[in-house]
Design a protein around this motif. Structure first.
Motif, PDB file in Angstrom:
ATOM      1  N   MET A   8     138.954 -59.202  32.212  1.00 40.68           N
ATOM      2  CA  MET A   8     139.642 -60.204  31.395  1.00 40.68           C
ATOM      3  C   MET A   8     138.641 -61.148  30.730  1.00 40.68           C
ATOM      4  O   MET A   8     138.810 -61.533  29.577  1.00 40.68           O
ATOM      5  CB  MET A   8     140.635 -61.001  32.245  1.00 40.68           C
ATOM      6  N   LEU A   9     137.594 -61.504  31.445  1.00 36.67           N
ATOM      7  CA  LEU A   9     136.563 -62.374  30.884  1.00 36.67           C
ATOM      8  C   LEU A   9     135.825 -61.684  29.737  1.00 36.67           C
ATOM      9  O   LEU A   9     135.578 -62.287  28.693  1.00 36.67           O
ATOM     10  CB  LEU A   9     135.576 -62.783  31.981  1.00 36.67           C
ATOM     11  N   LEU A  10     135.496 -60.411  29.923  1.00 33.65           N
ATOM     12  CA  LEU A  10     134.731 -59.689  28.910  1.00 33.65           C
ATOM     13  C   LEU A  10     135.571 -59.330  27.682  1.00 33.65           C
ATOM     14  O   LEU A  10     135.034 -59.169  26.593  1.00 33.65           O
ATOM     15  CB  LEU A  10     134.122 -58.420  29.501  1.00 33.65           C
ATOM     16  N   CYS A  11     136.869 -59.188  27.854  1.00 31.71           N
ATOM     17  CA  CYS A  11     137.729 -58.852  26.708  1.00 31.71           C
ATOM     18  C   CYS A  11     138.101 -60.083  25.887  1.00 31.71           C
ATOM     19  O   CYS A  11     138.565 -59.956  24.758  1.00 31.71           O
ATOM     20  CB  CYS A  11     138.989 -58.133  27.188  1.00 31.71           C
ATOM     21  N   GLY A  12     137.929 -61.257  26.415  1.00 35.13           N
ATOM     22  CA  GLY A  12     138.300 -62.481  25.714  1.00 35.13           C
ATOM     23  C   GLY A  12     137.135 -63.086  24.954  1.00 35.13           C
ATOM     24  O   GLY A  12     136.064 -62.493  24.797  1.00 35.13           O
ATOM     25  N   HIS A  13     137.378 -64.304  24.489  1.00 29.14           N
ATOM     26  CA  HIS A  13     136.372 -65.051  23.740  1.00 29.14           C
ATOM     27  C   HIS A  13     135.237 -65.435  24.668  1.00 29.14           C
ATOM     28  O   HIS A  13     135.486 -65.841  25.784  1.00 29.14           O
ATOM     29  CB  HIS A  13     137.026 -66.301  23.150  1.00 29.14           C
ATOM     30  N   PRO A  14     134.014 -65.308  24.390  1.00 30.53           N
ATOM     31  CA  PRO A  14     133.281 -64.928  23.193  1.00 30.53           C
ATOM     32  C   PRO A  14     132.788 -63.475  23.198  1.00 30.53           C
ATOM     33  O   PRO A  14     132.024 -63.078  22.329  1.00 30.53           O
ATOM     34  CB  PRO A  14     132.099 -65.877  23.211  1.00 30.53           C
ATOM     35  N   PHE A  15     133.197 -62.693  24.189  1.00 28.39           N
ATOM     36  CA  PHE A  15     132.611 -61.354  24.334  1.00 28.39           C
ATOM     37  C   PHE A  15     133.327 -60.290  23.513  1.00 28.39           C
ATOM     38  O   PHE A  15     132.698 -59.448  22.902  1.00 28.39           O
ATOM     39  CB  PHE A  15     132.584 -60.946  25.810  1.00 28.39           C
ATOM     40  N   TYR A  16     134.647 -60.270  23.530  1.00 29.16           N
ATOM     41  CA  TYR A  16     135.471 -59.328  22.774  1.00 29.16           C
ATOM     42  C   TYR A  16     135.100 -57.866  23.024  1.00 29.16           C
ATOM     43  O   TYR A  16     134.809 -57.106  22.106  1.00 29.16           O
ATOM     44  CB  TYR A  16     135.406 -59.612  21.267  1.00 29.16           C
ATOM     45  N   LEU A  17     135.118 -57.460  24.260  1.00 30.70           N
ATOM     46  CA  LEU A  17     134.880 -56.066  24.618  1.00 30.70           C
ATOM     47  C   LEU A  17     136.075 -55.233  24.197  1.00 30.70           C
ATOM     48  O   LEU A  17     137.225 -55.627  24.406  1.00 30.70           O
ATOM     49  CB  LEU A  17     134.650 -55.938  26.136  1.00 30.70           C
ATOM     50  N   SER A  18     135.817 -54.082  23.599  1.00 25.34           N
ATOM     51  CA  SER A  18     136.916 -53.235  23.125  1.00 25.34           C
ATOM     52  C   SER A  18     137.633 -52.584  24.308  1.00 25.34           C
ATOM     53  O   SER A  18     137.124 -52.536  25.425  1.00 25.34           O
ATOM     54  CB  SER A  18     136.371 -52.159  22.188  1.00 25.34           C
ATOM     55  N   VAL A  46     128.511 -55.968  27.379  1.00 26.57           N
ATOM     56  CA  VAL A  46     129.351 -55.763  26.201  1.00 26.57           C
ATOM     57  C   VAL A  46     128.531 -55.250  25.021  1.00 26.57           C
ATOM     58  O   VAL A  46     129.078 -54.636  24.111  1.00 26.57           O
ATOM     59  CB  VAL A  46     130.099 -57.055  25.807  1.00 26.57           C
ATOM     60  N   LEU A  47     127.239 -55.480  25.034  1.00 30.27           N
ATOM     61  CA  LEU A  47     126.390 -54.976  23.950  1.00 30.27           C
ATOM     62  C   LEU A  47     126.342 -53.454  23.934  1.00 30.27           C
ATOM     63  O   LEU A  47     126.085 -52.848  22.897  1.00 30.27           O
ATOM     64  CB  LEU A  47     124.976 -55.539  24.077  1.00 30.27           C
ATOM     65  N   TRP A  48     126.571 -52.835  25.079  1.00 33.89           N
ATOM     66  CA  TRP A  48     126.537 -51.375  25.184  1.00 33.89           C
ATOM     67  C   TRP A  48     127.932 -50.779  25.300  1.00 33.89           C
ATOM     68  O   TRP A  48     128.079 -49.610  25.635  1.00 33.89           O
ATOM     69  CB  TRP A  48     125.680 -50.954  26.375  1.00 33.89           C
ATOM     70  N   GLU A  49     128.952 -51.606  25.048  1.00 32.19           N
ATOM     71  CA  GLU A  49     130.347 -51.156  25.071  1.00 32.19           C
ATOM     72  C   GLU A  49     130.716 -50.465  26.386  1.00 32.19           C
ATOM     73  O   GLU A  49     131.257 -49.363  26.409  1.00 32.19           O
ATOM     74  CB  GLU A  49     130.652 -50.228  23.889  1.00 32.19           C
ATOM     75  N   SER A  50     130.388 -51.115  27.477  1.00 30.78           N
ATOM     76  CA  SER A  50     130.724 -50.609  28.794  1.00 30.78           C
ATOM     77  C   SER A  50     130.786 -51.798  29.750  1.00 30.78           C
ATOM     78  O   SER A  50     130.498 -52.924  29.363  1.00 30.78           O
ATOM     79  CB  SER A  50     129.678 -49.589  29.250  1.00 30.78           C
ATOM     80  N   VAL A  51     131.153 -51.530  30.993  1.00 32.38           N
ATOM     81  CA  VAL A  51     131.276 -52.597  31.989  1.00 32.38           C
ATOM     82  C   VAL A  51     130.336 -52.305  33.155  1.00 32.38           C
ATOM     83  O   VAL A  51     130.256 -51.180  33.640  1.00 32.38           O
ATOM     84  CB  VAL A  51     132.733 -52.701  32.511  1.00 32.38           C
TER      85      VAL A  51
END
Length: 168
Positions: A67-77, A134-139
Protein backbone atom coordinates in the motif's frame (compact mmCIF):
# COMPACT_ATOMS: atom_id res chain seq x y z
CA UNK A 1 54.15 4.44 14.69
CA UNK A 2 54.82 4.50 18.42
CA UNK A 3 55.83 1.14 19.90
CA UNK A 4 52.99 1.27 22.46
CA UNK A 5 50.40 1.59 19.69
CA UNK A 6 51.96 -1.30 17.78
CA UNK A 7 51.86 -3.53 20.85
CA UNK A 8 48.21 -2.63 21.48
CA UNK A 9 47.31 -3.51 17.89
CA UNK A 10 49.14 -6.84 18.16
CA UNK A 11 47.35 -7.67 21.41
CA UNK A 12 43.96 -6.86 19.92
CA UNK A 13 44.64 -9.07 16.89
CA UNK A 14 45.84 -12.01 18.96
CA UNK A 15 43.13 -14.64 19.54
CA UNK A 16 41.60 -14.62 22.98
CA UNK A 17 43.09 -17.35 25.14
CA UNK A 18 41.35 -16.27 28.31
CA UNK A 19 39.94 -19.14 30.28
CA UNK A 20 37.22 -19.27 32.84
CA UNK A 21 36.94 -21.87 35.55
CA UNK A 22 33.57 -23.33 36.42
CA UNK A 23 32.66 -24.28 39.99
CA UNK A 24 33.34 -27.93 39.10
CA UNK A 25 36.92 -27.06 38.16
CA UNK A 26 36.48 -27.29 34.36
CA UNK A 27 38.13 -24.67 32.22
CA UNK A 28 36.49 -23.28 29.12
CA UNK A 29 37.90 -20.91 26.59
CA UNK A 30 36.27 -17.52 26.20
CA UNK A 31 35.90 -18.25 22.49
CA UNK A 32 33.82 -21.33 23.26
CA UNK A 33 31.45 -19.28 25.41
CA UNK A 34 31.17 -16.66 22.67
CA UNK A 35 30.46 -19.35 20.07
CA UNK A 36 27.76 -20.86 22.27
CA UNK A 37 26.11 -17.47 22.85
CA UNK A 38 26.31 -16.66 19.12
CA UNK A 39 24.76 -19.97 18.06
CA UNK A 40 21.96 -19.79 20.66
CA UNK A 41 21.13 -16.20 19.76
CA UNK A 42 21.09 -16.96 16.03
CA UNK A 43 18.91 -20.05 16.43
CA UNK A 44 16.38 -18.27 18.65
CA UNK A 45 16.16 -15.31 16.25
CA UNK A 46 15.73 -17.44 13.15
CA UNK A 47 13.22 -19.70 14.88
CA UNK A 48 11.07 -16.72 15.90
CA UNK A 49 11.24 -15.21 12.41
CA UNK A 50 10.33 -18.56 10.83
CA UNK A 51 7.35 -19.02 13.15
CA UNK A 52 6.10 -15.51 12.36
CA UNK A 53 6.44 -16.17 8.63
CA UNK A 54 4.81 -19.61 8.80
CA UNK A 55 1.82 -18.36 10.76
CA UNK A 56 1.22 -15.55 8.27
CA UNK A 57 1.66 -12.71 10.74
CA UNK A 58 4.11 -10.99 8.40
CA UNK A 59 1.53 -10.81 5.60
CA UNK A 60 0.03 -7.72 7.23
CA UNK A 61 3.40 -6.01 7.00
CA UNK A 62 3.74 -7.12 3.36
CA UNK A 63 0.32 -5.63 2.58
CA UNK A 64 1.24 -2.39 4.34
CA UNK A 65 4.44 -2.15 2.29
CA UNK A 66 2.51 -2.73 -0.95
CA UNK A 67 0.00 0.00 0.00
CA UNK A 68 2.87 2.37 0.77
CA UNK A 69 4.63 1.64 -2.53
CA UNK A 70 1.47 1.97 -4.63
CA UNK A 71 0.58 5.37 -3.17
CA UNK A 72 2.13 8.81 -3.26
CA UNK A 73 5.15 9.39 -3.92
CA UNK A 74 6.15 5.95 -5.23
CA UNK A 75 3.26 4.97 -7.56
CA UNK A 76 4.24 1.35 -8.12
CA UNK A 77 2.22 -0.22 -10.93
CA UNK A 78 -0.15 -3.15 -10.37
CA UNK A 79 2.13 -5.47 -12.36
CA UNK A 80 5.12 -4.39 -10.28
CA UNK A 81 3.21 -4.98 -7.05
CA UNK A 82 2.67 -8.61 -8.04
CA UNK A 83 6.32 -9.47 -8.69
CA UNK A 84 8.81 -10.00 -5.89
CA UNK A 85 12.59 -9.82 -6.03
CA UNK A 86 13.11 -12.79 -3.74
CA UNK A 87 11.24 -16.01 -3.20
CA UNK A 88 10.36 -16.95 0.39
CA UNK A 89 13.42 -19.21 0.37
CA UNK A 90 15.61 -16.38 -0.85
CA UNK A 91 14.26 -14.08 1.84
CA UNK A 92 14.98 -16.73 4.47
CA UNK A 93 18.52 -17.11 3.11
CA UNK A 94 18.98 -13.36 3.42
CA UNK A 95 17.70 -13.56 7.00
CA UNK A 96 20.12 -16.37 7.84
CA UNK A 97 23.12 -14.43 6.56
CA UNK A 98 21.96 -11.21 8.19
CA UNK A 99 21.28 -12.89 11.53
CA UNK A 100 24.56 -14.79 11.65
CA UNK A 101 26.62 -11.72 10.81
CA UNK A 102 24.69 -9.20 12.88
CA UNK A 103 24.53 -11.38 15.98
CA UNK A 104 28.31 -11.86 15.91
CA UNK A 105 28.89 -8.12 15.47
CA UNK A 106 26.45 -7.21 18.22
CA UNK A 107 27.90 -9.73 20.67
CA UNK A 108 31.35 -8.22 20.18
CA UNK A 109 30.07 -4.81 21.28
CA UNK A 110 30.19 -4.27 25.03
CA UNK A 111 28.17 -1.05 25.22
CA UNK A 112 24.41 -1.23 24.75
CA UNK A 113 24.41 2.13 22.99
CA UNK A 114 26.74 0.82 20.28
CA UNK A 115 24.48 -2.20 19.81
CA UNK A 116 21.51 0.10 19.32
CA UNK A 117 23.40 2.22 16.80
CA UNK A 118 24.36 -0.83 14.77
CA UNK A 119 20.75 -2.04 14.78
CA UNK A 120 19.49 1.36 13.60
CA UNK A 121 22.03 1.41 10.77
CA UNK A 122 21.23 -2.14 9.69
CA UNK A 123 17.51 -1.35 9.79
CA UNK A 124 18.11 1.62 7.51
CA UNK A 125 20.20 -0.53 5.19
CA UNK A 126 17.33 -3.02 4.89
CA UNK A 127 14.51 -0.47 4.52
CA UNK A 128 16.13 1.57 1.74
CA UNK A 129 16.10 -1.21 -0.90
CA UNK A 130 12.53 -1.96 0.10
CA UNK A 131 11.57 1.60 -0.79
CA UNK A 132 13.62 2.15 -3.93
CA UNK A 133 12.58 -1.17 -5.44
CA UNK A 134 9.91 0.78 -7.33
CA UNK A 135 12.65 1.84 -9.74
CA UNK A 136 12.85 -1.76 -10.96
CA UNK A 137 9.07 -2.30 -10.99
CA UNK A 138 9.13 -5.01 -8.36
CA UNK A 139 8.81 -5.43 -4.59
CA UNK A 140 11.53 -6.31 -2.12
CA UNK A 141 9.72 -7.46 1.03
CA UNK A 142 11.59 -6.27 4.11
CA UNK A 143 9.37 -7.53 6.93
CA UNK A 144 11.23 -10.75 7.73
CA UNK A 145 14.75 -9.20 7.77
CA UNK A 146 13.40 -6.34 9.90
CA UNK A 147 11.88 -8.80 12.34
CA UNK A 148 15.27 -10.52 12.65
CA UNK A 149 16.96 -7.20 13.45
CA UNK A 150 14.25 -6.26 15.97
CA UNK A 151 14.49 -9.64 17.72
CA UNK A 152 18.28 -9.36 17.93
CA UNK A 153 17.97 -5.85 19.34
CA UNK A 154 15.37 -6.93 21.90
CA UNK A 155 17.53 -9.83 23.07
CA UNK A 156 20.79 -7.89 23.20
CA UNK A 157 19.82 -4.43 24.42
CA UNK A 158 16.74 -4.33 26.71
CA UNK A 159 17.10 -7.94 27.87
CA UNK A 160 20.83 -7.48 28.46
CA UNK A 161 20.21 -4.28 30.43
CA UNK A 162 17.66 -6.03 32.63
CA UNK A 163 19.96 -9.01 33.23
CA UNK A 164 22.89 -6.71 34.06
CA UNK A 165 20.80 -4.93 36.68
CA UNK A 166 19.55 -8.19 38.17
CA UNK A 167 22.94 -9.87 38.42
CA UNK A 168 25.16 -6.93 39.31
Amino acid sequence: MPPRLISLIRESLRPAAATTTTPEGDTTLAGDVFLLRWAALSIVTLLCATILQATGLLNTLHDWQIMLLCGHPFYLSAEGAQSSFLTPGGTFGLCVGLTLYLSAVLLLQRRLQRRSHICVLSTTAIILPGMICVLWESVFYVAQPLICIIILWCLLVPAAAILRRLFS
